[in-house]
Design an enzyme around this catalytic site. Structure first.
Site, mmCIF file in Angstrom:
data_model
loop_
_atom_site.group_PDB
_atom_site.id
_atom_site.type_symbol
_atom_site.label_atom_id
_atom_site.label_comp_id
_atom_site.label_asym_id
_atom_site.label_seq_id
_atom_site.Cartn_x
_atom_site.Cartn_y
_atom_site.Cartn_z
ATOM 1 N N CYS A 146 0.821 -1.212 0.000
ATOM 2 C CA CYS A 146 0.000 0.000 0.000
ATOM 3 C C CYS A 146 0.861 1.270 0.000
ATOM 4 C CB CYS A 146 -0.958 -0.012 1.181
ATOM 5 S SG CYS A 146 -0.192 -0.415 2.757
HETATM 6 N N1 LIG Z 1 -4.362 -4.296 4.920
HETATM 7 C C1 LIG Z 1 -3.849 -3.611 3.930
HETATM 8 O O1 LIG Z 1 -4.051 -2.392 3.813
HETATM 9 C C2 LIG Z 1 -3.024 -4.274 2.892
HETATM 10 C C3 LIG Z 1 -2.749 -5.611 2.924
HETATM 11 N N2 LIG Z 1 -1.959 -6.174 1.965
HETATM 12 C C4 LIG Z 1 -1.597 -7.578 2.012
HETATM 13 O O2 LIG Z 1 -2.722 -8.432 1.964
HETATM 14 C C5 LIG Z 1 -2.433 -9.625 2.706
HETATM 15 C C6 LIG Z 1 -3.539 -9.807 3.748
HETATM 16 O O3 LIG Z 1 -3.502 -8.692 4.627
HETATM 17 P P1 LIG Z 1 -4.686 -8.288 5.586
HETATM 18 O O4 LIG Z 1 -5.967 -8.667 4.983
HETATM 19 O O5 LIG Z 1 -4.445 -6.892 5.976
HETATM 20 O O6 LIG Z 1 -4.397 -9.243 6.830
HETATM 21 P P2 LIG Z 1 -5.448 -9.864 7.870
HETATM 22 O O7 LIG Z 1 -4.659 -10.227 9.049
HETATM 23 O O8 LIG Z 1 -6.587 -8.938 8.026
HETATM 24 O O9 LIG Z 1 -5.961 -11.197 7.144
HETATM 25 C C7 LIG Z 1 -5.110 -12.282 6.933
HETATM 26 C C8 LIG Z 1 -5.866 -13.393 6.229
HETATM 27 O O10 LIG Z 1 -4.987 -14.485 6.006
HETATM 28 C C9 LIG Z 1 -5.475 -15.655 6.678
HETATM 29 N N3 LIG Z 1 -4.330 -16.385 7.241
HETATM 30 C C10 LIG Z 1 -3.613 -16.078 8.351
HETATM 31 N N4 LIG Z 1 -2.615 -16.985 8.521
HETATM 32 C C11 LIG Z 1 -2.725 -17.864 7.512
HETATM 33 C C12 LIG Z 1 -2.000 -19.015 7.139
HETATM 34 N N5 LIG Z 1 -0.965 -19.454 7.861
HETATM 35 N N6 LIG Z 1 -2.389 -19.704 6.030
HETATM 36 C C13 LIG Z 1 -3.452 -19.292 5.308
HETATM 37 N N7 LIG Z 1 -4.175 -18.188 5.616
HETATM 38 C C14 LIG Z 1 -3.813 -17.479 6.683
HETATM 39 C C15 LIG Z 1 -6.407 -15.149 7.745
HETATM 40 O O11 LIG Z 1 -7.344 -16.178 8.009
HETATM 41 P P3 LIG Z 1 -8.112 -16.323 9.447
HETATM 42 O O12 LIG Z 1 -8.699 -14.989 9.753
HETATM 43 O O13 LIG Z 1 -9.165 -17.340 9.128
HETATM 44 O O14 LIG Z 1 -7.110 -16.779 10.427
HETATM 45 C C16 LIG Z 1 -7.021 -13.938 7.049
HETATM 46 O O15 LIG Z 1 -8.052 -14.329 6.169
HETATM 47 C C17 LIG Z 1 -1.061 -9.440 3.347
HETATM 48 O O16 LIG Z 1 -0.070 -10.060 2.576
HETATM 49 C C18 LIG Z 1 -0.916 -7.956 3.314
HETATM 50 O O17 LIG Z 1 0.408 -7.593 3.303
HETATM 51 C C19 LIG Z 1 -1.463 -5.431 0.953
HETATM 52 C C20 LIG Z 1 -1.692 -4.103 0.861
HETATM 53 C C21 LIG Z 1 -2.510 -3.409 1.834
HETATM 54 C C1 LIG Z 2 -0.300 0.521 9.241
HETATM 55 C C2 LIG Z 2 0.535 -0.671 8.900
HETATM 56 O O1 LIG Z 2 0.988 -1.378 9.787
HETATM 57 N N1 LIG Z 2 0.720 -0.917 7.608
HETATM 58 C C3 LIG Z 2 1.462 -2.041 7.131
HETATM 59 C C4 LIG Z 2 1.496 -2.027 5.622
HETATM 60 C C5 LIG Z 2 0.738 -3.157 5.057
HETATM 61 C C6 LIG Z 2 0.768 -3.264 3.538
HETATM 62 O O2 LIG Z 2 0.275 -2.643 2.718
HETATM 63 O O3 LIG Z 2 1.472 -3.922 2.923
HETATM 64 P P1 LIG Z 2 1.980 -5.367 2.724
HETATM 65 O O4 LIG Z 2 1.138 -5.974 1.677
HETATM 66 O O5 LIG Z 2 3.373 -5.285 2.273
HETATM 67 O O6 LIG Z 2 1.836 -5.931 4.089
HETATM 68 C C7 LIG Z 2 2.887 -2.027 7.658
HETATM 69 O O7 LIG Z 2 3.485 -0.983 7.786
HETATM 70 O O8 LIG Z 2 3.436 -3.108 7.828
#
Ligand SMILES: NC(=O)C1=CN([C@@H]2O[C@H](COP(=O)(O)OP(=O)(O)OC[C@H]3O[C@@H](n4cnc5c(N)ncnc54)[C@H](OP(=O)(O)O)[C@@H]3O)[C@@H](O)[C@H]2O)C=CC1
Ligand SMILES: CC(=O)N[C@@H](CCC(=O)OP(=O)(O)O)C(=O)O
Length: 342
Positions: A146
């Protein structure tokens, strides 16, 4: 064309935002939804805002469950995507919203993520020079982080036009959803509300090499990045304040001309009218990116500021935009530039 899409990580923030967008995408049918600790639970208990999917039950995240779809989105923690992806056939479009395939340099990956490098996929930031050509028809997509989305869009026009010096300084504020849904003490309401705090200071944040990769490619020479992230008391949004020394002869007018040219045909990136500055509230829930740029003449620095929604353009919207390109669909399908305000 109707494509059947599976979402791994459907209980998380990124997976939830992705489902919100896919529910209104005219060419997508939502297939398997998977989780980890929440496998077996109804989605309605976890993502109550996704009413049409309330009675869907999460499966375990296995390749067997995810195969037999046209598109598989992986919204999993870092380092979890590669093992799943390698079991999916070459005809399935795999869109990784995690970091596993973003970096080209294996040494950078190992230094910042501490595990063996899985490889590099076409990078899902279509606005970067050359990115669309790599995404069109691709069966593998690495969606950017992000912060790198916000920062790269704010600065790449200045680097591509040869206007910026090679030492970028970035301070960016993120809403708490950027940290995911797993409970952590520093994300408690009582810690976050009414306070802003830096973290990952001093070149240690894992998004630093991703920004360096993007800005160096735009500049055609190595760029260094000093990146300081801060946590802001809001659920969504990133405001990235980026600066670099202005090369000789740069003016506010030459900067504006370079940015107008770069974004002229971009459906999601908007250079604001002069004097108006980006705000996270303006892009809440939308795939839009607001950018403004100026020249601080006294300090001779370029100041470029962007605002995105970290969950929309910062991950799920970027994933859908890239999927559209990979499938030969109109790039804007299922995506909106209309925000929610106030
Ligand atoms: N949040 C953001 O703004 C952004 C996120 N991302 C990326 O998206 C991805 C998800 O992030 P986010 O949604 O924020 O994280 P969350 O913690 O909100 O969600 C994680 C998800 O992954 C699942 N999970 C956790 N551990 C495992 C595992 N060992 N094997 C399979 N599934 C697993 C969880 O399942 P359960 O809940 O059932 O345990 C949940 O559905 C990350 O790689 C993150 O870096 C990228 C850009 C921005
Ligand atoms: C507020 C906050 O904690 N933000 C996350 C960024 C998550 C994200 O966009 O990116 P990835 O897909 O690389 O996890 C951090 O700084 O680690």
């Amino acid at each position: 064309m109707t494509v059947r899409a599976a979402v791994a990580g459907a209980s998380g923030y990124a997976g939830g935002e992705l489902l919100r967008l896919l529910l209104t995408h005219p060419e997508v049918e939502i297939g398997a939804l998977t989780g980890d600790s929440n496998a077996g639970r109804r989605l309605g208990a976890l993502q109550p805002h996704l009413l049409p999917l309330a009675d869907r039950v999460l499966s375990e995240t296995t390749a067997d469950v995810l195969a037999a779809h046209d598109v598989v989105f992986l919204a999993l923690p870092h380092g979890r995507s590669a093992a799943v992806a390698e079991q999916l056939g070459p005809d399935v479009l795999v869109v990784d919203m995690g970091a596993d395939f973003r970096l080209k340099d294996a040494a950078d990956w190992e230094r910042f993520y501490g595990s063996p490098h899985a490889g590099t996929w076409p990078y899902g930031l279509p606005e970067l020079p050359g990115a669309r050509a790599a995404l069109e028809g691709s069966k593998r997509i690495a969606v950017p982080g992000c912060y790198p989305t916000a920062v790269s869009l704010a600065l790449y026009p200045a680097y591509a036009a040869g206007l910026a010096g090679t030492e970028a300084v970035i301070v960016a504020a993120s809403g708490t959803s950027g940290a995911g849904r797993t409970p952590k003490p520093h994300l408690l309401g009582s810690e976050v509300m009414g306070s802003m705090s830096p973290y990952g200071v001093g070149g240690v944040h894992r998004h630093t090499p991703e920004m360096i990769q993007n800005l160096s490619a735009a500049a055609g020479e190595p760029v260094t990045v000093s990146f300081t992230p801060t946590l802001a008391p809001m659920p969504r949004g990133i405001l990235a304040t980026c600066s670099a020394t202005a090369r000789e002869g740069v003016t506010a007018e030459s900067l504006r001309a370079a940015y107008e040219k770069a974004f002229a045909d971009e459906p999601f990136v908007h250079l604001l009218p002069e004097g108006q500055w980006p705000a996270t509230a303006s892009v809440h829930g939308s795939n839009a990116v607001q950018v403004q740029v100026t020249h601080d003449a006294a300090a001779n620095r370029i100041i470029a500021i962007s605002a995105i929604d970290n969950l929309t353009k910062g991950t799920a919207g970027g994933a859908v935009q890239s999927m559209n390109l990979a499938l030969g669909l109109p790039e804007e399908l299922g995506l909106s530039t209309i925000g929610v305000a106030p």
